[in-house]
Design an enzyme around this catalytic site. Structure first.
Site, mmCIF file in Angstrom:
data_model
loop_
_atom_site.group_PDB
_atom_site.id
_atom_site.type_symbol
_atom_site.label_atom_id
_atom_site.label_comp_id
_atom_site.label_asym_id
_atom_site.label_seq_id
_atom_site.Cartn_x
_atom_site.Cartn_y
_atom_site.Cartn_z
ATOM 1 N N CYS A 1 -5.331 9.020 39.688
ATOM 2 C CA CYS A 1 -4.023 8.359 39.705
ATOM 3 C C CYS A 1 -3.805 7.510 38.457
ATOM 4 C CB CYS A 1 -3.918 7.480 40.959
ATOM 5 S SG CYS A 1 -2.413 6.487 40.999
ATOM 6 N N GLY B 1 1.254 1.007 43.350
ATOM 7 C CA GLY B 1 0.650 0.008 44.225
ATOM 8 C C GLY B 1 0.309 0.493 45.621
ATOM 9 N N GLU B 2 -0.498 -0.330 46.292
ATOM 10 C CA GLU B 2 -0.908 -0.045 47.669
ATOM 11 C C GLU B 2 -0.116 -0.982 48.589
ATOM 12 O OE1 GLU B 2 -2.672 2.058 49.730
ATOM 13 O OE2 GLU B 2 -1.810 0.607 51.129
ATOM 14 N N ASN C 1 -0.613 16.146 39.298
ATOM 15 C CA ASN C 1 0.208 15.909 38.109
ATOM 16 C C ASN C 1 -0.663 15.320 37.019
ATOM 17 O OD1 ASN C 1 2.803 16.730 39.117
ATOM 18 N ND2 ASN C 1 2.665 14.942 40.460
ATOM 19 N N CYS D 1 11.857 6.514 45.645
ATOM 20 C CA CYS D 1 10.431 6.206 45.688
ATOM 21 C C CYS D 1 10.251 4.841 45.040
ATOM 22 C CB CYS D 1 9.678 7.291 44.906
ATOM 23 S SG CYS D 1 7.922 6.962 44.754
ATOM 24 N N CYS E 1 4.676 12.277 41.240
ATOM 25 C CA CYS E 1 3.678 11.490 41.977
ATOM 26 C C CYS E 1 2.505 11.134 41.073
ATOM 27 C CB CYS E 1 3.076 12.293 43.131
ATOM 28 S SG CYS E 1 4.241 12.764 44.367
ATOM 29 N N SER F 1 -2.793 8.968 52.335
ATOM 30 C CA SER F 1 -3.295 9.711 51.182
ATOM 31 C C SER F 1 -4.736 10.098 51.462
ATOM 32 C CB SER F 1 -3.227 8.823 49.928
ATOM 33 O OG SER F 1 -1.893 8.603 49.584
ATOM 34 N N LEU F 2 -4.921 11.265 52.031
ATOM 35 C CA LEU F 2 -6.264 11.652 52.479
ATOM 36 C C LEU F 2 -7.066 12.289 51.337
ATOM 37 C CD1 LEU F 2 -8.074 11.631 54.969
ATOM 38 C CD2 LEU F 2 -7.208 13.898 55.546
ATOM 39 N N HIS F 3 -6.575 13.379 50.811
ATOM 40 C CA HIS F 3 -7.112 14.027 49.602
ATOM 41 C C HIS F 3 -8.495 14.669 49.710
ATOM 42 C CE1 HIS F 3 -3.625 12.265 47.953
ATOM 43 N NE2 HIS F 3 -4.110 11.063 47.778
ATOM 44 N N CYS G 1 -2.239 -1.183 40.407
ATOM 45 C CA CYS G 1 -2.947 -1.005 41.687
ATOM 46 C C CYS G 1 -4.425 -1.258 41.450
ATOM 47 C CB CYS G 1 -2.745 0.405 42.236
ATOM 48 S SG CYS G 1 -3.498 0.626 43.870
ATOM 49 N N SER H 1 3.341 4.910 52.395
ATOM 50 C CA SER H 1 2.152 5.710 52.099
ATOM 51 C C SER H 1 0.994 4.784 51.769
ATOM 52 C CB SER H 1 2.448 6.632 50.910
ATOM 53 O OG SER H 1 1.270 7.298 50.506
ATOM 54 N N CYS I 1 -8.004 5.003 42.424
ATOM 55 C CA CYS I 1 -8.276 6.390 42.802
ATOM 56 C C CYS I 1 -8.450 7.197 41.514
ATOM 57 C CB CYS I 1 -7.142 6.945 43.651
ATOM 58 S SG CYS I 1 -6.927 6.010 45.169
ATOM 59 N N GLU J 1 8.281 0.847 38.086
ATOM 60 C CA GLU J 1 9.157 2.015 38.063
ATOM 61 C C GLU J 1 9.602 2.401 39.471
ATOM 62 O OE1 GLU J 1 7.707 4.164 33.972
ATOM 63 O OE2 GLU J 1 6.730 4.831 35.793
HETATM 64 N N1 SAH Z 1 -0.978 3.617 47.012
HETATM 65 C C1 SAH Z 1 -0.318 4.409 47.962
HETATM 66 C C2 SAH Z 1 1.087 4.803 47.575
HETATM 67 C C3 SAH Z 1 1.347 5.263 46.165
HETATM 68 S S1 SAH Z 1 0.707 6.782 45.587
HETATM 69 C C4 SAH Z 1 -1.138 5.649 48.267
HETATM 70 O O1 SAH Z 1 -2.089 5.917 47.547
HETATM 71 O O2 SAH Z 1 -0.812 6.299 49.249
HETATM 72 C C5 SAH Z 1 1.770 8.076 46.171
HETATM 73 C C6 SAH Z 1 1.049 9.432 46.312
HETATM 74 O O3 SAH Z 1 0.847 10.101 45.049
HETATM 75 C C7 SAH Z 1 -0.326 9.289 46.943
HETATM 76 O O4 SAH Z 1 -0.548 10.263 47.907
HETATM 77 C C8 SAH Z 1 -1.206 9.489 45.741
HETATM 78 O O5 SAH Z 1 -2.489 9.814 46.128
HETATM 79 C C9 SAH Z 1 -0.484 10.571 44.983
HETATM 80 N N2 SAH Z 1 -0.933 10.705 43.600
HETATM 81 C C10 SAH Z 1 -1.501 9.764 42.814
HETATM 82 N N3 SAH Z 1 -1.797 10.271 41.596
HETATM 83 C C11 SAH Z 1 -1.404 11.566 41.618
HETATM 84 C C12 SAH Z 1 -1.413 12.603 40.633
HETATM 85 N N4 SAH Z 1 -1.875 12.398 39.408
HETATM 86 N N5 SAH Z 1 -0.901 13.804 40.985
HETATM 87 C C13 SAH Z 1 -0.383 13.999 42.223
HETATM 88 N N6 SAH Z 1 -0.348 13.051 43.176
HETATM 89 C C14 SAH Z 1 -0.849 11.843 42.879
HETATM 90 FE FE1 SF4 Z 2 -3.421 2.899 44.102
HETATM 91 FE FE2 SF4 Z 2 -2.284 4.837 45.564
HETATM 92 FE FE3 SF4 Z 2 -2.870 5.240 42.958
HETATM 93 FE FE4 SF4 Z 2 -4.848 5.055 44.745
HETATM 94 S S1 SF4 Z 2 -3.252 6.645 44.636
HETATM 95 S S2 SF4 Z 2 -4.789 4.030 42.732
HETATM 96 S S3 SF4 Z 2 -4.037 3.519 46.139
HETATM 97 S S4 SF4 Z 2 -1.388 3.786 43.777
#
Ligand code: SAH
Ligand code: SF4
Length: 368
Positions: free
Chosen positions: A124, A171-172, A302, A110, A345, A225-227, A117, A203, A121, A97
């Site tokens: 995600c 994906g990463e 989300n 985007c 996201c 993506s620190l979180h 992936c 990212s 995480c 997508e």
């Molecule tokens: N894999 C890479 C790029 C894709 S994710 C990464 O993790 O950075 C893009 C962004 O969306 C990242 O910051 C990810 O952590 C965030 N994200 C993933 N799942 C989410 C969710 N359910 N709600 C909000 N943000 C989310």
């Molecule tokens: Fe992969 Fe990024 Fe989702 Fe983590 S947040 S599972 S690295 S796509």
């Protein structure tokens, strides 16, 4: 659709250097690369017959040896807020997508870098569906090419509707380094889409060796993506942290900033209710980022079915943001866009057949 078994060279796989090499290899002028790239990326022409400044003999020859294959658009969904999501078929089993987000002062695309992936995480949706394979250069740059085509870029004056690209889809990206880098080169090449490097953002969840490699190879914008501000929590939310803990990640970020004249790095922080949204965590986050030129993007979680997380109340997110702002960090709360079409996201899932399942299916079909 992409046909990996075909012997012909797919010209969407080649950056400028590779295309020039291709022509040198056939004893032609490398200048042909510039001619063809202009057709492909400035005019949107993807058949040799349409490339009228090439001689008939050369066109005849190229028709045998090259092709212009892109993913195929399966669906196009338009949100009530103008966000557009495309489902793109990349092979007979997998779809990815891409999402276009229009804003008054910019248009952001985007894009995805892998089918699924592997990093899993915990919050995600992409991670939950598993990993299938890396995307090729053509499949990555193809997302921008197709979105531009749908938005009318190739017609008339090449009016730029997509001003920014973020690699924040499925994906990463740093685990598909070479293909992502070649695609970035095509995005920023003036014979390609000629985007300013700062308007292309990668990212990453924190693949530390990849951050050093990227620092040496390119000067696009970086988002992390620190979180979570502590290893104890980040180990759970972003499992790759167990391999590359926060201290190492911050050292890589510092190096990246130093290589790029101190440009700030964006830190993404998904807000999860009662998990990482306390005032104490906000203060820990400030401490964690000390010494790094940083901007912070708070992303309200989300939801997706079965995630087990909830989005905090807006007052909680605002309180968190205000602590960061008071500490001197430019902080914005990312607006949720396109959630009526699952384009926000972390909601991008495409159609992925995870590798284990795929092998099982092939076994059942007696194909391996
Ligand atoms: N894999 C890479 C790029 C894709 S994710 C990464 O993790 O950075 C893009 C962004 O969306 C990242 O910051 C990810 O952590 C965030 N994200 C993933 N799942 C989410 C969710 N359910 N709600 C909000 N943000 C989310
Ligand atoms: Fe992969 Fe990024 Fe989702 Fe983590 S947040 S599972 S690295 S796509």
């Amino acid at each position: 659709m992409l046909e990996p078994d075909n012997d012909q060279v797919n010209f969407f796989e080649l950056n400028q250097a590779a295309m020039r090499e291709y022509f040198t290899g056939m004893a032609e002028s490398p200048f042909r690369a510039a001619q063809i790239m202009k057709w492909m990326y400035h005019s949107g022409v993807t058949n040799v017959d349409g490339m009228t400044n090439l001689s008939k003999v050369l066109r005849q020859q190229l028709k045998q040896t090259i092709r212009f294959d892109l993913p195929e658009i399966v669906t196009e969904q338009i949100s009530t807020d103008g966000t557009i999501k495309w489902l793109l078929r990349v092979d007979d089993r997998n779809c990815i997508e891409s999402v276009f987000i229009p804003e008054p002062d910019r248009g952001t695309l985007c894009i995805s870098s892998q089918v699924g992936c592997a990093l899993d995480c915990s919050f995600c949706a992409t991670g939950k569906q598993g990993f299938n394979r890396n995307l090729s250069v053509a499949e990555i740059i193809g997302q921008l090419w197709l979105a531009n085509q749908r938005l009318g870029y190739f017609e008339g004056e090449r009016r730029r509707i997509i001003t920014n690209v973020v690699m924040m889809g499925m994906g990463e990206p740093l685990l598909n380094f070479d293909n992502v880098l070649a695609a970035i080169e095509l995005m920023t090449d003036d014979l390609g889409f000629n985007l300013a490097r700062k308007r292309v953002t990668l990212s990453t969840s924190g693949v530390v060796p990849g951050i050093y490699k990227l620092a040496a190879a390119s000067n696009i914008s970086l988002a992390i993506s620190l979180h979570a501000p502590t290893d104890a929590l980040r180990d759970i939310l972003v499992p790759i942290n167990r391999k590359y803990p926060i201290r190492e990640l911050m050292a890589a970020c510092k190096n990246y900033a130093e290589q790029h004249r101190g440009d700030s790095i964006t830190f993404e922080y998904v807000m999860l209710q009662d998990v990482n949204d306390s005032a104490e965590m906000a203060r820990q986050l400030c401490a964690c980022l000390r010494g790094i030129p940083a901007k912070i993007n708070l992303i309200p979680f989300n939801p997706f079915p079965g995630s087990g997380y909830t989005r905090p109340a807006m007052v909680t997110i605002d309180r968190f943001r205000d602590i960061l702002i008071d500490a001197g960090y430019i902080t914005i709360t990312r607006k949720t866009r396109g959630d009526d079409i699952d384009a926000a996201c972390g909601q991008l899932v495409g159609q992925v057949l995870p590798r284990a399942q795929r092998l099982q299916k092939q076994l059942l079909e007696n194909r391996v």
